[in-house]
Design a protein around this motif. Structure first.
Motif, PDB file in Angstrom:
ATOM      1  N   TRP A 129       0.832  -1.209   0.000  1.00  0.00           N
ATOM      2  CA  TRP A 129       0.000   0.000   0.000  1.00  0.00           C
ATOM      3  C   TRP A 129       0.865   1.257   0.000  1.00  0.00           C
ATOM      4  O   TRP A 129       0.621   2.204  -0.751  1.00  0.00           O
ATOM      5  CB  TRP A 129      -0.912  -0.051   1.214  1.00  0.00           C
ATOM      6  CG  TRP A 129      -1.910   1.071   1.312  1.00  0.00           C
ATOM      7  CD1 TRP A 129      -2.317   1.909   0.306  1.00  0.00           C
ATOM      8  CD2 TRP A 129      -2.615   1.473   2.481  1.00  0.00           C
ATOM      9  NE1 TRP A 129      -3.239   2.802   0.780  1.00  0.00           N
ATOM     10  CE2 TRP A 129      -3.443   2.567   2.107  1.00  0.00           C
ATOM     11  CE3 TRP A 129      -2.644   1.015   3.811  1.00  0.00           C
ATOM     12  CZ2 TRP A 129      -4.275   3.211   3.021  1.00  0.00           C
ATOM     13  CZ3 TRP A 129      -3.488   1.645   4.724  1.00  0.00           C
ATOM     14  CH2 TRP A 129      -4.283   2.740   4.329  1.00  0.00           C
ATOM     15  N   ILE A 156       2.614   1.799  -3.427  1.00  0.00           N
ATOM     16  CA  ILE A 156       1.678   2.285  -4.449  1.00  0.00           C
ATOM     17  C   ILE A 156       1.375   3.764  -4.228  1.00  0.00           C
ATOM     18  O   ILE A 156       1.322   4.555  -5.187  1.00  0.00           O
ATOM     19  CB  ILE A 156       0.392   1.444  -4.428  1.00  0.00           C
ATOM     20  CG1 ILE A 156       0.677   0.013  -4.895  1.00  0.00           C
ATOM     21  CG2 ILE A 156      -0.685   2.080  -5.296  1.00  0.00           C
ATOM     22  CD1 ILE A 156      -0.500  -0.920  -4.780  1.00  0.00           C
ATOM     23  N   ARG A 157       1.203   4.177  -2.967  1.00  0.00           N
ATOM     24  CA  ARG A 157       0.930   5.582  -2.682  1.00  0.00           C
ATOM     25  C   ARG A 157       2.124   6.463  -3.077  1.00  0.00           C
ATOM     26  O   ARG A 157       1.954   7.549  -3.659  1.00  0.00           O
ATOM     27  CB  ARG A 157       0.617   5.755  -1.193  1.00  0.00           C
ATOM     28  CG  ARG A 157      -0.786   5.357  -0.790  1.00  0.00           C
ATOM     29  CD  ARG A 157      -1.809   6.369  -1.328  1.00  0.00           C
ATOM     30  NE  ARG A 157      -3.179   6.031  -0.946  1.00  0.00           N
ATOM     31  CZ  ARG A 157      -3.772   6.449   0.177  1.00  0.00           C
ATOM     32  NH1 ARG A 157      -3.099   7.214   1.027  1.00  0.00           N
ATOM     33  NH2 ARG A 157      -5.010   6.110   0.449  1.00  0.00           N
ATOM     34  N   ARG A 213      -1.355   1.820 -13.496  1.00  0.00           N
ATOM     35  CA  ARG A 213      -2.031   0.519 -13.464  1.00  0.00           C
ATOM     36  C   ARG A 213      -1.012  -0.617 -13.503  1.00  0.00           C
ATOM     37  O   ARG A 213      -1.183  -1.637 -12.833  1.00  0.00           O
ATOM     38  CB  ARG A 213      -3.010   0.412 -14.634  1.00  0.00           C
ATOM     39  CG  ARG A 213      -4.180   1.386 -14.536  1.00  0.00           C
ATOM     40  CD  ARG A 213      -5.152   1.209 -15.694  1.00  0.00           C
ATOM     41  NE  ARG A 213      -6.225   2.190 -15.642  1.00  0.00           N
ATOM     42  CZ  ARG A 213      -7.333   2.079 -14.926  1.00  0.00           C
ATOM     43  NH1 ARG A 213      -7.513   1.006 -14.184  1.00  0.00           N
ATOM     44  NH2 ARG A 213      -8.259   3.020 -14.931  1.00  0.00           N
ATOM     45  N   THR A 244       0.669  -0.771 -10.055  1.00  0.00           N
ATOM     46  CA  THR A 244      -0.246  -1.362  -9.077  1.00  0.00           C
ATOM     47  C   THR A 244      -0.361  -2.868  -9.261  1.00  0.00           C
ATOM     48  O   THR A 244      -0.350  -3.633  -8.278  1.00  0.00           O
ATOM     49  CB  THR A 244      -1.631  -0.707  -9.208  1.00  0.00           C
ATOM     50  OG1 THR A 244      -1.513   0.707  -9.028  1.00  0.00           O
ATOM     51  CG2 THR A 244      -2.589  -1.261  -8.170  1.00  0.00           C
ATOM     52  N   GLY A 303       0.982  -5.531  -6.539  1.00  0.00           N
ATOM     53  CA  GLY A 303      -0.007  -6.453  -5.988  1.00  0.00           C
ATOM     54  C   GLY A 303       0.392  -7.911  -6.155  1.00  0.00           C
ATOM     55  O   GLY A 303       0.233  -8.725  -5.238  1.00  0.00           O
TER      56      GLY A 303
END
Length: 391
Positions: free
Chosen positions: A94, A97-98, A133, A136, A140
């Motif tokens: 998380w 990604i931020r 994208r 991410t 993930g």
């Protein structure tokens, strides 16, 4: 007393340290944002405060939870450690990604503020969206794999599956052929500058604006607020119209089918006055000319310009509506008409035969048959023989 203070110290100290570090990081980023107005990076990084605190708190608890010496924790030490490890991996993903989103959005904002070319800005926006994208998805997948590796059983299964990874890869590639095709088509659209977010396109006869571009599909918003979702492979395998390619300026045409007596010169003057009062016209160019003619009408074409596809549609509608209204009010004779006249009778003596003469059977000499076997050349025919032929 010690058994009660130790867990309170471990948990309370971890929470307090997390809050203090988060507050200090937020203060630092706020001051950096106030000092550097040219870049929004520091302000965007403030969004990372919550995932940073979750990572820090989980890491502290993961390293010190065994020091609480609680009987409940000692009985479930392995399970609690497993849960904290999973939370730590998820919170780290998380946070990554931020941070990546803040960097990408900051770069795009700086580029958009320093570039006046709207087409390049849309291109960079499309690329930035697809890059985020991809990041991410990669983060993930890595986080999910790391979580699975924390389970000892999955390590053994993973080792045994390496031997058949080649066959599985081939089968998966064949099964996901269309998906992989869309994936590579998404890369081609993003970095090949074929279509961008905000472009005006015509696909399958539908006019609309590109609203969203992903690695697998593309969404087009039509003029009546419908959404057309199409695979990105469509735009790499079939022709389509991109009205925003090479600039947003557009040229539109309006056709009028009028009578030959239409006042073309007066129509030019009227078109000029209509465009002068139309805010959507950009003032670049206009013209009116007779482009075709038929036995009953002429075709008059009006050419107008506008800054984009939406405005050129508005200008065309205004010109069509006001020009027709002006012709109806002042030059009704210019509208197309259907000319009719009484039928002309043939001269005397040229009417077809009527009465008994029309009812008699035809003479043999008047008949042309297809009796090729009985055909006799005229030079060899006996006198008085009927005239025959092959029709």
């Amino acid at each position: 007393m010690e058994n009660a203070l130790r867990p309170l110290t471990v948990v309370g100290g971890s929470v307090a340290l997390t809050l203090v570090v988060g507050y200090l990081v937020d203060i630092t980023l706020r001051r950096a944002d106030a000092r550097h107005h040219e870049t929004p990076l520091w302000g965007l990084l403030r969004r990372c405060r919550l995932p940073l605190q979750v990572v820090l708190l989980t890491a502290l608890l993961r390293g010190a939870y065994a020091q609480t010496r609680w009987r409940l924790i000692e009985d479930h030490e392995a399970g609690i450690g497993q849960v904290l490890s999973l939370v730590l991996i998820g919170a780290s993903a998380w946070l990554v990604i931020r941070i990546a989103a803040a960097i990408v959005e900051s770069s795009y904002a700086r580029y958009a503020s320093s570039t006046r070319d709207a087409a390049r800005v849309r291109r960079v926006r499309t690329q930035v969206t697809l890059i985020m994208r991809i990041v991410t998805a990669v983060v993930g997948v890595v986080a999910a794999a790391a979580m699975l590796l924390t389970f000892p059983d999955f390590r053994t299964i993973g080792t045994s599956m390496l031997a058949s990874a080649g066959i599985i890869g081939i089968v998966a590639g064949v099964a996901a052929q269309s998906t992989l095709g869309n994936l590579f088509a998404g890369f081609q659209i993003a970095f090949g500058d074929m279509v961008r977010i905000g472009d005006t396109v015509v696909v399958d006869g539908e006019w609309g604006v590109v609203e969203e571009v992903t690695l697998t599909f593309l969404a087009v918003r039509t003029w009546d607020e419908r959404r057309i979702t199409m695979p990105v492979s469509y735009f790499t395998s079939k022709p389509f119209e991109n009205w925003s390619r090479g600039g947003a300026q557009m040229t539109g045409t309006v056709f009028f089918h009028l009578d030959h007596a239409a006042p073309v010169a007066l129509m030019r003057d009227k078109l000029k006055s209509i465009l002068a009062d139309c805010p959507a016209w950009d003032g670049r160019d206009w013209s009116l000319a007779v482009t075709d003619t038929t036995p009953s009408t002429i075709q008059v074409r009006a050419v107008v310009t506008a800054k984009d596809a939406d405005d050129v549609w508005t200008v065309r509608c205004v010109v069509r509506e006001q020009m027709i209204a002006w012709l109806l009010d002042e030059h009704r004779y210019a509208l197309p008409r259907i000319t009719t006249a009484p039928a002309t009778l043939p001269p005397d003596g040229q009417w077809p035969a009527l009465g008994k003469a029309a009812d008699r059977p035809p003479r043999q000499a008047e008949v042309h048959s297809n009796n090729a076997d009985e055909y006799v050349p005229n030079g060899d025919a006996p006198a008085g023989a009927p005239r025959i032929g092959r029709g």
